[in-house]
Design an enzyme around this catalytic site. Structure first.
Site, mmCIF file in Angstrom:
data_model
loop_
_atom_site.group_PDB
_atom_site.id
_atom_site.type_symbol
_atom_site.label_atom_id
_atom_site.label_comp_id
_atom_site.label_asym_id
_atom_site.label_seq_id
_atom_site.Cartn_x
_atom_site.Cartn_y
_atom_site.Cartn_z
ATOM 1 N N PRO A 266 0.796 -1.271 -0.027
ATOM 2 C CA PRO A 266 -0.197 0.005 0.068
ATOM 3 C C PRO A 266 0.711 1.254 0.112
ATOM 4 O O PRO A 266 1.838 1.331 0.545
ATOM 5 C CB PRO A 266 -1.016 -0.109 1.535
ATOM 6 N N ASN A 267 0.510 2.160 -0.692
ATOM 7 C CA ASN A 267 0.998 3.582 -0.789
ATOM 8 C C ASN A 267 2.144 3.537 -1.641
ATOM 9 O O ASN A 267 2.463 4.980 -2.060
ATOM 10 C CB ASN A 267 1.210 4.285 0.484
ATOM 11 N N ARG B 100 4.957 10.897 -2.360
ATOM 12 C CA ARG B 100 4.491 10.661 -1.214
ATOM 13 C C ARG B 100 5.981 10.762 -0.290
ATOM 14 O O ARG B 100 7.015 9.980 -0.493
ATOM 15 C CB ARG B 100 4.267 9.478 -0.927
ATOM 16 N N TYR C 3 10.915 8.771 1.210
ATOM 17 C CA TYR C 3 11.111 7.614 0.096
ATOM 18 C C TYR C 3 11.735 8.008 -1.096
ATOM 19 O O TYR C 3 11.639 7.195 -2.032
ATOM 20 C CB TYR C 3 9.580 7.264 -0.274
ATOM 21 N N ASN D 5 8.231 -5.450 -1.433
ATOM 22 C CA ASN D 5 7.981 -4.357 -0.453
ATOM 23 C C ASN D 5 6.864 -4.616 -0.018
ATOM 24 O O ASN D 5 5.957 -3.792 -0.729
ATOM 25 C CB ASN D 5 8.590 -3.005 -1.120
ATOM 26 N N ALA E 228 3.156 -1.200 4.692
ATOM 27 C CA ALA E 228 2.560 -1.328 5.911
ATOM 28 C C ALA E 228 2.279 -2.738 6.527
ATOM 29 O O ALA E 228 2.370 -3.168 7.329
ATOM 30 C CB ALA E 228 1.674 -0.431 6.038
ATOM 31 N N GLU F 265 13.177 -9.223 0.600
ATOM 32 C CA GLU F 265 12.320 -8.219 1.404
ATOM 33 C C GLU F 265 12.982 -6.986 1.196
ATOM 34 O O GLU F 265 14.256 -6.796 1.587
ATOM 35 C CB GLU F 265 12.137 -8.697 2.834
ATOM 36 N N HIS G 108 12.804 -2.646 2.075
ATOM 37 C CA HIS G 108 12.138 -1.423 2.473
ATOM 38 C C HIS G 108 13.234 -0.327 1.990
ATOM 39 O O HIS G 108 14.389 -0.465 2.225
ATOM 40 C CB HIS G 108 12.209 -1.627 3.951
ATOM 41 N N ARG H 233 13.113 4.229 12.550
ATOM 42 C CA ARG H 233 11.932 4.923 12.332
ATOM 43 C C ARG H 233 10.992 4.358 13.855
ATOM 44 O O ARG H 233 11.614 3.825 14.832
ATOM 45 C CB ARG H 233 11.132 4.875 11.042
#
Ligand code: DHK
Length: 144
Positions: free
Chosen positions: A11-12, A19, A24, A75, A78, A99, A101, A108
């Site tokens: 998502p996103n 964004r 990012y 990725n 969330a 994976e 990120h 964070r």
């Protein structure tokens, strides 16, 4: 037929480049796709770039990957932090799972420190910006 690697995004990430660019970056998912496709081509395989804001869609794509993908770069965004459904789906996949990120999630908020997906991932990239995808693609080239 050349091998196929799925690059899946949660998502996103459709808003990548727009964004929170301070976190990012400015590159879009299309830029990422182009860069990864070039590396894949040099190494004799193809990539399929996928993005969804829906958990079930990602589960369905992982099932599809069982039939046609040699590896998965994912990725989960969330979903990383709470989706046991995506972990369970990845556990049905037999090839390498990398994976990614974009941000350094461990620097964070604490809710980003745990990854369900890491219970299955063979390697994890975090904090390399969008280069994490190209590095993952190069790594996959050594595995498939
Ligand atoms: C992307 C997201 O959307 C967040 O929910 C994750 C991840 C981090 C990234 O760094 O690519 O916590």
């Amino acid at each position: 037929m050349s091998k196929l690697v799925y690059i899946m995004n949660g998502p996103n990430l459709n808003l990548l480049g727009k964004r929170q660019p301070e976190i990012y970056g400015h590159d879009t998912l299309e830029d990422v796709e182009k860069n990864c496709a070039e590396i894949a081509k040099e190494n004799g395989f193809d990539v399929k770039m996928l993005q969804s804001n829906y958990e079930g869609q990602i589960v369905d794509w992982i099932h599809q990957a069982r039939e046609e993908a040699a590896a998965i770069i994912i990725n989960p965004a969330a979903f990383t932090h709470y989706s046991i459904a995506i972990l369970d789906a990845l556990n049905t996949f037999e090839g390498p799972v990398i994976e990614v990120h974009i941000s350094q999630v461990h620097k964070r908020e604490s809710f980003r420190h745990h990854s369900y997906v890491s219970h299955r991932s063979d390697a994890v990239m975090a904090g390399f910006g969008v280069h994490g995808y190209t590095l993952a693609t190069r790594h996959v080239a050594t595995l498939i």
